[in-house]
Design a protein around this motif. Structure first.
Motif, PDB file in Angstrom:
ATOM      1  N   MET A   1       0.843  -1.186   0.000  1.00 43.73           N
ATOM      2  CA  MET A   1       0.000   0.000   0.000  1.00 43.73           C
ATOM      3  C   MET A   1       0.885   1.244   0.000  1.00 43.73           C
ATOM      4  N   PHE A   2       0.517   2.242  -0.798  1.00 45.98           N
ATOM      5  CA  PHE A   2       1.189   3.543  -0.819  1.00 45.98           C
ATOM      6  C   PHE A   2       0.293   4.508  -0.053  1.00 45.98           C
ATOM      7  N   TYR A   3       0.874   5.201   0.916  1.00 49.95           N
ATOM      8  CA  TYR A   3       0.042   5.966   1.830  1.00 49.95           C
ATOM      9  C   TYR A   3       0.746   7.246   2.250  1.00 49.95           C
ATOM     10  N   THR A   4       0.038   8.362   2.173  1.00 50.21           N
ATOM     11  CA  THR A   4       0.567   9.617   2.692  1.00 50.21           C
ATOM     12  C   THR A   4      -0.565  10.414   3.296  1.00 50.21           C
ATOM     13  N   GLU A   5      -0.311  11.029   4.452  1.00 47.90           N
ATOM     14  CA  GLU A   5      -1.350  11.814   5.114  1.00 47.90           C
ATOM     15  C   GLU A   5      -0.727  12.926   5.945  1.00 47.90           C
ATOM     16  N   ASN A   6      -1.496  13.980   6.135  1.00 52.14           N
ATOM     17  CA  ASN A   6      -1.211  15.034   7.096  1.00 52.14           C
ATOM     18  C   ASN A   6      -2.487  15.262   7.888  1.00 52.14           C
ATOM     19  N   VAL A   7      -2.379  15.358   9.192  1.00 49.41           N
ATOM     20  CA  VAL A   7      -3.558  15.573  10.025  1.00 49.41           C
ATOM     21  C   VAL A   7      -3.860  17.054  10.188  1.00 49.41           C
ATOM     22  N   ASP A   8      -2.835  17.871  10.324  1.00 47.36           N
ATOM     23  CA  ASP A   8      -3.030  19.278  10.660  1.00 47.36           C
ATOM     24  C   ASP A   8      -3.021  20.210   9.452  1.00 47.36           C
ATOM     25  N   THR A   9      -2.278  19.852   8.426  1.00 44.78           N
ATOM     26  CA  THR A   9      -2.177  20.717   7.248  1.00 44.78           C
ATOM     27  C   THR A   9      -2.416  19.900   5.982  1.00 44.78           C
ATOM     28  N   PRO A  10      -2.964  20.507   4.944  1.00 48.62           N
ATOM     29  CA  PRO A  10      -3.218  19.766   3.700  1.00 48.62           C
ATOM     30  C   PRO A  10      -1.927  19.277   3.047  1.00 48.62           C
ATOM     31  N   LEU A  11      -2.048  18.224   2.266  1.00 43.08           N
ATOM     32  CA  LEU A  11      -0.924  17.760   1.462  1.00 43.08           C
ATOM     33  C   LEU A  11      -0.633  18.779   0.363  1.00 43.08           C
ATOM     34  N   SER A  12       0.630  19.009   0.105  1.00 48.48           N
ATOM     35  CA  SER A  12       1.005  19.866  -1.019  1.00 48.48           C
ATOM     36  C   SER A  12       0.866  19.077  -2.317  1.00 48.48           C
ATOM     37  N   ASP A 225     -14.038  25.066  -1.858  1.00 46.50           N
ATOM     38  CA  ASP A 225     -12.974  24.285  -2.485  1.00 46.50           C
ATOM     39  C   ASP A 225     -12.642  23.157  -1.525  1.00 46.50           C
ATOM     40  N   SER A 226     -11.690  22.324  -1.851  1.00 46.71           N
ATOM     41  CA  SER A 226     -11.328  21.238  -0.950  1.00 46.71           C
ATOM     42  C   SER A 226      -9.819  21.114  -0.849  1.00 46.71           C
ATOM     43  N   ASP A 227      -9.365  20.694   0.329  1.00 50.81           N
ATOM     44  CA  ASP A 227      -7.961  20.407   0.569  1.00 50.81           C
ATOM     45  C   ASP A 227      -7.792  18.906   0.760  1.00 50.81           C
ATOM     46  N   LEU A 228      -6.683  18.373   0.280  1.00 50.45           N
ATOM     47  CA  LEU A 228      -6.393  16.947   0.387  1.00 50.45           C
ATOM     48  C   LEU A 228      -5.531  16.692   1.617  1.00 50.45           C
ATOM     49  N   TYR A 229      -5.998  15.797   2.490  1.00 51.71           N
ATOM     50  CA  TYR A 229      -5.270  15.466   3.706  1.00 51.71           C
ATOM     51  C   TYR A 229      -4.705  14.042   3.685  1.00 51.71           C
ATOM     52  N   GLY A 230      -5.245  13.185   2.833  1.00 48.17           N
ATOM     53  CA  GLY A 230      -4.748  11.821   2.784  1.00 48.17           C
ATOM     54  C   GLY A 230      -4.957  11.185   1.419  1.00 48.17           C
ATOM     55  N   LEU A 231      -4.013  10.330   1.025  1.00 49.98           N
ATOM     56  CA  LEU A 231      -4.120   9.553  -0.214  1.00 49.98           C
ATOM     57  C   LEU A 231      -3.621   8.145   0.073  1.00 49.98           C
ATOM     58  N   CYS A 232      -4.497   7.164  -0.110  1.00 53.78           N
ATOM     59  CA  CYS A 232      -4.179   5.756   0.136  1.00 53.78           C
ATOM     60  C   CYS A 232      -4.322   4.988  -1.178  1.00 53.78           C
ATOM     61  N   ILE A 233      -3.298   4.240  -1.553  1.00 51.31           N
ATOM     62  CA  ILE A 233      -3.304   3.490  -2.806  1.00 51.31           C
ATOM     63  C   ILE A 233      -2.973   2.028  -2.520  1.00 51.31           C
ATOM     64  N   GLY A 234      -3.823   1.117  -2.975  1.00 47.43           N
ATOM     65  CA  GLY A 234      -3.546  -0.297  -2.777  1.00 47.43           C
ATOM     66  C   GLY A 234      -4.672  -1.162  -3.306  1.00 47.43           C
ATOM     67  N   GLU A 235      -4.496  -2.473  -3.187  1.00 48.28           N
ATOM     68  CA  GLU A 235      -5.500  -3.436  -3.645  1.00 48.28           C
ATOM     69  C   GLU A 235      -6.249  -4.078  -2.488  1.00 48.28           C
TER      70      GLU A 235
END
Length: 247
Positions: A1-12, A225-235
């Motif tokens: 799984m590929f995973y990136t997240e920020n809890v307090d600030t949006p992902l750049s 608008d929307s800010d992205l805080y997490g992106l999870c990639i996997g099967e």
């Protein structure tokens, strides 16, 4: 799984693009890829930007087709396609017709439905998928969407994007009925619900054979608008569970 997240600030942009770039490295030149994003009714999902980036990075070396998972919604107009996905050629888009374009994949028996609903509903349900997912014409299927509280399944997306978004009449109608009978107030915002257990059953029986990659976002709406805080990639299902925890 590929995973990136920020809890307090949006992902750049560089952070989420880096995660996608890592996944893209496993794609081989010449692959035929079907991308299943939501339609414009999910405009805050970030799925339009992810789909546009995948097309930008892969379209020269691979054949890309995009089928918005409209469910029972009307088809997207060309203007909506451009607004949501950017200048991707119209020829790249496929349309899902939930009445006419699906094929049966399995039947969830009556006793299983009774089990997952605590005896509140006792009818078998036929699961269907759009024929393009079953034809063998694509080497890779990528389902893109947002994990967010949902009144029918508890937390939206993951296999819902398939069984409802590009699914057929019986599953769409009866899954919504199960939610109503079991009580929306016990479902909203929860990962494990009767309808999710229904979808999990179909996943284990059939969907896992298709080796679908899920790209799941967690966003927060701000100022139209929307800010992205997490992106999870996997099967695997943990892809969905991780997104649920953040959401």
């Amino acid at each position: 799984m590929f995973y990136t997240e920020n809890v307090d600030t949006p992902l750049s942009d560089s952070e989420w693009k880096s995660t996608l770039d890592t996944w893209i490295k496993q794609v081989q030149p010449g692959e035929k890829i079907l991308i299943l994003p939501p339609d414009i009714t999910r405009c805050y999902s970030y799925a339009g930007k992810l789909t546009a980036y995948l097309y930008e990075k892969l379209s020269e070396a691979c054949k890309i087709r995009i089928m918005p998972a409209v469910g029972t919604h009307r088809q997207m107009t060309r203007k909506e396609q451009e607004e949501f996905f950017g200048p991707i050629p119209e020829s790249c888009f496929l349309c899902h017709d939930w009445r006419n374009d699906t094929e049966d994949i399995c039947v969830v028996p009556e006793d299983k439905i009774s089990e997952i609903t605590g005896g509140k509903y006792k009818r078998s349900i036929t699961a269907q998928l759009n024929r393009h997912l079953l034809s063998g014409e694509f080497d890779r299927i990528v389902s893109v969407g947002q994990v967010v509280p949902h009144e029918v399944v508890g937390m939206a997306n993951y296999t819902k994007n398939l069984l409802v978004g590009v699914g057929g009449r019986d599953m769409i109608n009866q899954s919504h009925m199960i939610s109503a009978i079991c009580g929306i107030e016990t479902i909203m915002g929860r990962e494990n619900t009767p309808v999710r257990r229904l979808f999990d059953y179909v996943q284990k029986k059939y969907l896992d054979q298709l080796k679908i990659t899920f790209m799941l976002t967690v966003t927060c709406e701000k100022h139209q608008d929307s800010d992205l805080y997490g992106l999870c990639i996997g099967e695997e299902r943990e892809t969905f569970s991780a997104a649920c925890r953040l959401a």
